[in-house]
Scaffold this active site. Structure first.
Site, short mmCIF file in Angstrom:
data_model
loop_
_atom_site.label_atom_id
_atom_site.label_comp_id
_atom_site.label_asym_id
_atom_site.label_seq_id
_atom_site.Cartn_x
_atom_site.Cartn_y
_atom_site.Cartn_z
N LYS A 13 9.50 -15.18 76.25
CA LYS A 13 9.39 -16.56 75.74
C LYS A 13 8.96 -17.52 76.85
O LYS A 13 8.06 -18.32 76.67
CB LYS A 13 10.75 -17.05 75.19
CG LYS A 13 11.32 -16.22 74.07
CD LYS A 13 12.64 -16.80 73.57
CE LYS A 13 13.77 -16.76 74.59
NZ LYS A 13 14.19 -15.42 75.02
N ARG A 88 19.06 -21.67 69.13
CA ARG A 88 19.58 -20.31 69.27
C ARG A 88 20.67 -20.01 68.26
O ARG A 88 21.18 -18.89 68.24
CB ARG A 88 20.21 -20.19 70.66
CG ARG A 88 19.43 -19.37 71.63
CD ARG A 88 20.28 -19.30 72.88
NE ARG A 88 19.89 -18.23 73.71
CZ ARG A 88 18.96 -18.32 74.66
NH1 ARG A 88 18.33 -19.44 74.86
NH2 ARG A 88 18.68 -17.28 75.40
N ARG A 127 12.89 -8.48 86.69
CA ARG A 127 12.52 -9.90 86.70
C ARG A 127 13.00 -10.57 87.99
O ARG A 127 14.09 -10.31 88.46
CB ARG A 127 13.12 -10.63 85.51
CG ARG A 127 12.88 -12.14 85.66
CD ARG A 127 13.09 -12.90 84.41
NE ARG A 127 14.43 -12.73 83.88
CZ ARG A 127 14.80 -13.25 82.73
NH1 ARG A 127 13.95 -13.94 82.01
NH2 ARG A 127 16.02 -13.08 82.30
N ARG A 160 18.41 -13.02 88.54
CA ARG A 160 19.38 -13.87 87.85
C ARG A 160 20.70 -13.14 87.64
O ARG A 160 20.73 -11.97 87.32
CB ARG A 160 18.82 -14.32 86.49
CG ARG A 160 18.11 -15.64 86.57
CD ARG A 160 17.33 -15.97 85.33
NE ARG A 160 18.05 -15.74 84.08
CZ ARG A 160 17.51 -15.97 82.88
NH1 ARG A 160 16.28 -16.44 82.79
NH2 ARG A 160 18.19 -15.74 81.79
N ARG A 171 24.02 -10.15 76.03
CA ARG A 171 23.06 -11.14 75.56
C ARG A 171 22.31 -10.62 74.33
O ARG A 171 22.01 -11.39 73.42
CB ARG A 171 22.07 -11.50 76.68
CG ARG A 171 22.72 -12.36 77.76
CD ARG A 171 21.94 -12.35 79.05
NE ARG A 171 20.63 -12.95 78.95
CZ ARG A 171 19.66 -12.76 79.84
NH1 ARG A 171 19.84 -11.96 80.88
NH2 ARG A 171 18.51 -13.36 79.69
P1 AP5 Z 1 10.58 -13.94 80.43
O1 AP5 Z 1 9.34 -14.67 80.06
O2 AP5 Z 1 11.37 -14.45 81.57
O3 AP5 Z 1 11.48 -13.76 79.10
P2 AP5 Z 1 12.37 -14.76 78.29
O4 AP5 Z 1 12.17 -14.43 76.86
O5 AP5 Z 1 12.12 -16.18 78.73
O6 AP5 Z 1 13.80 -14.23 78.74
P3 AP5 Z 1 15.09 -15.01 79.21
O7 AP5 Z 1 15.99 -13.99 79.84
O8 AP5 Z 1 14.75 -16.23 80.00
O9 AP5 Z 1 15.65 -15.39 77.87
P4 AP5 Z 1 17.04 -15.75 77.56
O10 AP5 Z 1 16.77 -16.23 76.21
O11 AP5 Z 1 18.09 -14.74 77.66
O12 AP5 Z 1 17.43 -16.76 78.77
P5 AP5 Z 1 17.52 -18.34 78.82
O13 AP5 Z 1 17.20 -18.77 80.18
O14 AP5 Z 1 16.83 -18.95 77.67
O15 AP5 Z 1 10.21 -12.41 80.65
C1 AP5 Z 1 11.19 -11.47 81.05
C2 AP5 Z 1 10.62 -10.52 82.13
O16 AP5 Z 1 9.63 -9.70 81.54
C3 AP5 Z 1 9.92 -11.27 83.27
O17 AP5 Z 1 10.15 -10.56 84.47
C4 AP5 Z 1 8.44 -11.23 82.89
O18 AP5 Z 1 7.60 -11.29 84.03
C5 AP5 Z 1 8.35 -9.90 82.14
N1 AP5 Z 1 7.40 -9.95 81.03
C6 AP5 Z 1 7.15 -10.99 80.17
N2 AP5 Z 1 6.21 -10.67 79.27
C7 AP5 Z 1 5.87 -9.36 79.53
C8 AP5 Z 1 4.95 -8.43 78.94
N3 AP5 Z 1 4.20 -8.78 77.87
N4 AP5 Z 1 4.89 -7.18 79.48
C9 AP5 Z 1 5.66 -6.84 80.56
N5 AP5 Z 1 6.53 -7.66 81.16
C10 AP5 Z 1 6.65 -8.91 80.66
O19 AP5 Z 1 19.09 -18.53 78.59
C11 AP5 Z 1 20.04 -18.08 79.54
C12 AP5 Z 1 21.43 -18.42 79.05
O20 AP5 Z 1 21.56 -19.86 78.93
C13 AP5 Z 1 21.84 -17.89 77.69
O21 AP5 Z 1 22.31 -16.57 77.76
C14 AP5 Z 1 22.89 -18.90 77.29
O22 AP5 Z 1 24.13 -18.64 77.94
C15 AP5 Z 1 22.35 -20.21 77.84
N6 AP5 Z 1 21.53 -20.93 76.85
C16 AP5 Z 1 20.20 -21.22 76.94
N7 AP5 Z 1 19.77 -21.87 75.86
C17 AP5 Z 1 20.84 -22.00 75.03
C18 AP5 Z 1 21.04 -22.56 73.75
N8 AP5 Z 1 20.04 -23.11 73.07
N9 AP5 Z 1 22.28 -22.49 73.21
C19 AP5 Z 1 23.30 -21.95 73.87
N10 AP5 Z 1 23.19 -21.38 75.09
C20 AP5 Z 1 21.97 -21.40 75.67
MG MG Z 2 13.31 -17.61 79.79
#
Ligand code: AP5
Ligand code: MG
Length: 214
Positions: A13, A88, A127, A160, A171
């Protein structure tokens, strides 16, 4: 253009949202990045969020919804935005729909980046993230020019805290229980688009652009 990125943790994402933001000239708003910036800055919000994030649990809606709604009312959001990691939960989605409806607006596209759980776990360990500017790398698929250093701002890259395998599993469980139902929610709203997130990053982006229009 108002866009939501849906997808499991690690689906890509953030990677795709950054490219969309750049191409269409709209801000990339990641609730995860906002929380991480607050943790780094030692704010009260950051301390509250950290306890949940380190466990792989969601930060409570009471904290998250107000924070996001404040953000989308800022001046740089007049032409739209790409939301990454919000909504979410169904209550988050309903609050967003309601807040937009009050302004006579609505989400234009909810893009679901589809990746099976098996591929997620192997992605996460590789990552590397920059807490300073939010850039994301992968040791194998998207390596920085210099190992451990951010190409964009030169800060040190980190693994992370919540990318440890046992937390990734939590997660994913939370995702299936609380976030996956949003696919249905946005399908019913008539704005859902699905892309295959197992393809390479450039192909995923090409597919997204063909949904959004050049
Ligand atoms: P990346 O692009 O970083 O993936 P992502 O979908 O952004 O994954 P996240 O881990 O950031 O998502 P998340 O939803 O768990 O975390 P968030 O920060 O939102 O890609 C992942 C890896 O794969 C990278 O290394 C990339 O280079 C590689 N990659 C990407 N595309 C690829 C491809 N096509 N092929 C190969 N490799 C690829 O949330 C973290 C925490 O914050 C949550 O757990 C929660 O506690 C809290 N939080 C955030 N938002 C909310 C909310 N709205 N409500 C409640 N809690 C929340
Ligand atoms: Mg992300």
């Amino acid at each position: 253009m108002k866009i939501i990125m849906l997808g499991a943790p690690g689906a890509g994402k953030g990677t795709q949202a950054k490219r969309i933001a750049e191409k269409y000239g709209i801000p990339h708003i990641s609730t995860g990045d906002i929380f991480r910036a607050n943790i780094k800055g030692g704010t009260e919000l950051g301390m509250k969020a950290k306890a949940f994030m380190d466990q792989g649990q969601l930060v409570p809606d009471e904290i998250t919804i107000g924070m996001l709604l404040d953000r989308i009312h800022e001046a740089d959001c007049v032409n739209g935005y790409v939301l990454d990691g919000f909504p979410r939960t169904i209550p988050q989605a309903e609050s967003l729909t309601k807040a937009l409806a009050e302004m006579g607006e609505a989400i234009d596209y909810a893009i679901n980046v589809d990746v099976p759980d098996s591929a997620i776990v192997s992605r996460m360990g590789g990552r590397r993230a920059c807490v300073n500017c939010g850039a994301t790398y992968h040791v194998e698929f998207n390596a920085p020019k210099q190992e451990g250093v951010c190409d964009v701002c030169g800060e040190k890259l980190i693994l992370r805290e919540d990318d440890k395998p046992e937390t990734v599993q939590n997660r994913l469980t939370v995702y299936h229980e609380q976030t996956q139902p949003l696919i249905d929610y946005y399908q019913k709203a008539g704005v859902l688009a699905e892309v295959d997130g197992t393809q390479d990053m450039d192909q995923v982006f090409t597919d997204i652009v063909s949904v959004l229009g050049a």
